[in-house]
Write a protein that holds these residues in place. Sequence first.
Motif, mmCIF file in Angstrom:
data_model
loop_
_atom_site.group_PDB
_atom_site.id
_atom_site.type_symbol
_atom_site.label_atom_id
_atom_site.label_comp_id
_atom_site.label_asym_id
_atom_site.label_seq_id
_atom_site.Cartn_x
_atom_site.Cartn_y
_atom_site.Cartn_z
ATOM 1 N N ALA A 131 8.196 6.397 20.022
ATOM 2 C CA ALA A 131 8.394 7.359 18.931
ATOM 3 C C ALA A 131 7.721 8.686 19.264
ATOM 4 O O ALA A 131 8.255 9.755 18.965
ATOM 5 C CB ALA A 131 7.862 6.796 17.623
ATOM 6 N N ARG A 162 17.236 9.321 19.804
ATOM 7 C CA ARG A 162 17.806 9.038 21.136
ATOM 8 C C ARG A 162 19.303 9.343 21.169
ATOM 9 O O ARG A 162 19.819 9.864 22.150
ATOM 10 C CB ARG A 162 17.553 7.592 21.527
ATOM 11 C CG ARG A 162 16.134 7.344 21.961
ATOM 12 C CD ARG A 162 15.933 5.904 22.341
ATOM 13 N NE ARG A 162 14.585 5.674 22.843
ATOM 14 C CZ ARG A 162 14.031 4.488 22.935
ATOM 15 N NH1 ARG A 162 14.704 3.414 22.578
ATOM 16 N NH2 ARG A 162 12.804 4.364 23.388
ATOM 17 N N GLN A 179 11.560 2.874 13.798
ATOM 18 C CA GLN A 179 12.542 2.442 14.799
ATOM 19 C C GLN A 179 13.889 3.124 14.562
ATOM 20 O O GLN A 179 14.556 3.535 15.510
ATOM 21 C CB GLN A 179 12.708 0.921 14.772
ATOM 22 C CG GLN A 179 11.539 0.191 15.381
ATOM 23 C CD GLN A 179 11.631 -1.311 15.166
ATOM 24 O OE1 GLN A 179 12.132 -1.781 14.145
ATOM 25 N NE2 GLN A 179 11.119 -2.065 16.126
ATOM 26 N N LEU A 208 13.640 6.670 15.731
ATOM 27 C CA LEU A 208 13.666 6.678 17.190
ATOM 28 C C LEU A 208 15.091 6.497 17.710
ATOM 29 O O LEU A 208 15.548 7.229 18.584
ATOM 30 C CB LEU A 208 12.751 5.582 17.734
ATOM 31 C CG LEU A 208 12.763 5.346 19.236
ATOM 32 C CD1 LEU A 208 12.332 6.590 19.984
ATOM 33 C CD2 LEU A 208 11.853 4.172 19.577
ATOM 34 N N ALA A 238 9.904 10.553 21.782
ATOM 35 C CA ALA A 238 11.108 11.066 21.120
ATOM 36 C C ALA A 238 10.781 12.241 20.209
ATOM 37 O O ALA A 238 11.542 13.204 20.135
ATOM 38 C CB ALA A 238 11.780 9.949 20.322
#
Length: 141
Positions: free
Chosen positions: A13, A103, A96, A99, A16
């Motif tokens: 995280a 991405r 999550q 993240l 990112a």
Amino acid sequence: MMDPALAGLAGAAAAALVQAMTRDTWEATKARLAKIFSRHGADGEPDLALELDTTERRLCESPGPLEPIVAEEGRRWAALFAAFLAEHREAAPELQDLLRDARQLTARDSSTVAQRVTAGRDAYTAGRDLRVFSRVDDDDR
């Protein structure tokens, strides 16, 4: 000792987040992260905004190469996320999701552009990674 999965999530995280600061979607990512922190009762939301602004300023004002600053900020944010997740494990699924979305946006932002320029003899264009090929036409022989 922190759960290795949460520690991995904190590191990913952080990477990112620092990368997202250089994208067009930064403001939306920043707002989403603030919501995650506030929803889980993180007491330092104003501190979160200050930390985000500090990182963003360091990246934007760097007179030299960004790699050392990106690495340092990544480590700093990994520690901040690890501390947050240690207190608020229930926030892990939301982090999550953030993240995963970051991405996907990064992958969508990355692209290769190819341009074909036709010009007269001895004409050149300026650009990054410019390759000049000479072609002999039948008329030139």
